[in-house]
Design an enzyme around this catalytic site. Sequence first.
Site, PDB file in Angstrom:
ATOM      1  N   HIS A  96      -2.681 -48.633  33.570  1.00 60.39           N
ATOM      2  CA  HIS A  96      -2.160 -47.699  34.577  1.00 60.39           C
ATOM      3  C   HIS A  96      -0.645 -47.590  34.494  1.00 60.39           C
ATOM      4  O   HIS A  96      -0.095 -46.480  34.485  1.00 60.39           O
ATOM      5  CB  HIS A  96      -2.570 -48.164  35.975  1.00 60.39           C
ATOM      6  CG  HIS A  96      -1.938 -47.370  37.080  1.00 60.39           C
ATOM      7  ND1 HIS A  96      -2.487 -46.197  37.569  1.00 60.39           N
ATOM      8  CD2 HIS A  96      -0.789 -47.562  37.784  1.00 60.39           C
ATOM      9  CE1 HIS A  96      -1.707 -45.711  38.517  1.00 60.39           C
ATOM     10  NE2 HIS A  96      -0.670 -46.526  38.685  1.00 60.39           N
ATOM     11  N   GLU A  97       0.041 -48.729  34.443  1.00 60.55           N
ATOM     12  CA  GLU A  97       1.495 -48.705  34.368  1.00 60.55           C
ATOM     13  C   GLU A  97       1.968 -48.090  33.055  1.00 60.55           C
ATOM     14  O   GLU A  97       2.996 -47.401  33.016  1.00 60.55           O
ATOM     15  CB  GLU A  97       2.073 -50.115  34.531  1.00 60.55           C
ATOM     16  CG  GLU A  97       1.775 -50.760  35.877  1.00 60.55           C
ATOM     17  CD  GLU A  97       2.205 -49.921  37.066  1.00 60.55           C
ATOM     18  OE1 GLU A  97       3.161 -49.118  36.927  1.00 60.55           O
ATOM     19  OE2 GLU A  97       1.592 -50.050  38.140  1.00 60.55           O
ATOM     20  N   HIS A 100       2.195 -44.418  33.311  1.00 58.54           N
ATOM     21  CA  HIS A 100       3.463 -43.907  33.840  1.00 58.54           C
ATOM     22  C   HIS A 100       4.502 -43.757  32.722  1.00 58.54           C
ATOM     23  O   HIS A 100       5.283 -42.800  32.716  1.00 58.54           O
ATOM     24  CB  HIS A 100       4.003 -44.841  34.916  1.00 58.54           C
ATOM     25  CG  HIS A 100       3.257 -44.768  36.209  1.00 58.54           C
ATOM     26  ND1 HIS A 100       2.966 -43.579  36.845  1.00 58.54           N
ATOM     27  CD2 HIS A 100       2.733 -45.749  37.016  1.00 58.54           C
ATOM     28  CE1 HIS A 100       2.303 -43.813  37.965  1.00 58.54           C
ATOM     29  NE2 HIS A 100       2.146 -45.123  38.088  1.00 58.54           N
ATOM     30  N   HIS A 104       6.373 -40.327  31.529  1.00 53.07           N
ATOM     31  CA  HIS A 104       7.819 -40.225  31.350  1.00 53.07           C
ATOM     32  C   HIS A 104       8.158 -39.654  29.974  1.00 53.07           C
ATOM     33  O   HIS A 104       8.991 -38.753  29.848  1.00 53.07           O
ATOM     34  CB  HIS A 104       8.458 -41.603  31.527  1.00 53.07           C
ATOM     35  CG  HIS A 104       9.954 -41.571  31.545  1.00 53.07           C
ATOM     36  ND1 HIS A 104      10.719 -42.671  31.239  1.00 53.07           N
ATOM     37  CD2 HIS A 104      10.835 -40.572  31.818  1.00 53.07           C
ATOM     38  CE1 HIS A 104      12.004 -42.361  31.338  1.00 53.07           C
ATOM     39  NE2 HIS A 104      12.103 -41.091  31.680  1.00 53.07           N
TER      40      HIS A 104
END
Length: 228
Positions: A96-97, A100, A104
Amino acid sequence: MIGYYIIAGVLFIVSMYVSNKLKSKFKKYSKVHLQNGMSGKEIAEKMLSDNGINDVKVISTPGMLTDHYNPQKKTINLSEGVYTQRNAAAAAVAAHETGHAIQHAQAYSWLQLRSQLVPIVSVASRFSQWVIFGGLMLMATTAMGSTILLIGIILYGMGTLFSFVTLPVEYDASKRALVWLENENMLSTQEHDAAEDSLKWAARTYVVAAVGSLATLLYFLSIYMGRD
């Protein structure tokens, strides 16, 4: 103000329920060990590599459920229970991270909007409730009270907007994580189901925060409009 305390009390109870549920899910799925034997750190690094991202580092950060992506430093910060662990919960959070970080790298529009709002919201959230309560106290004695209350409501509204902009960012990151985990055959069916359930409960914490912020905003707005 009784209405405010009722809203705050209900939101507190719901928030605590979702938070405790998330912690229990994380604890439960931390016992579902990965057949591939990969740690959260290794999961994140492989997902970055598969997406052609070479300028993001995966590091460890203290605490539980403190995982986050830092776009300024380009670091994926994984908590102690994720960084070295080799289970379904760790895989879900790490992916999940990393989602991100991919957002980006690909200039995902909702993430860009949220990043633009951060400096505004950091200031607005610091003063909004003080201004609101100041306006409420002054309304009984001066006409300026209504103006001050409106300013506070606008400041609070920025935080509410931020919480709703956060929703597509979080849901998209989870979607990217689950799609990658499945396409790369990183998890067994049981492990994938556990990872998906973990991310669903994590997303619900953001939903509760957004709905709670909106309910509070509408309450203060009703006072300003004279409908309380």
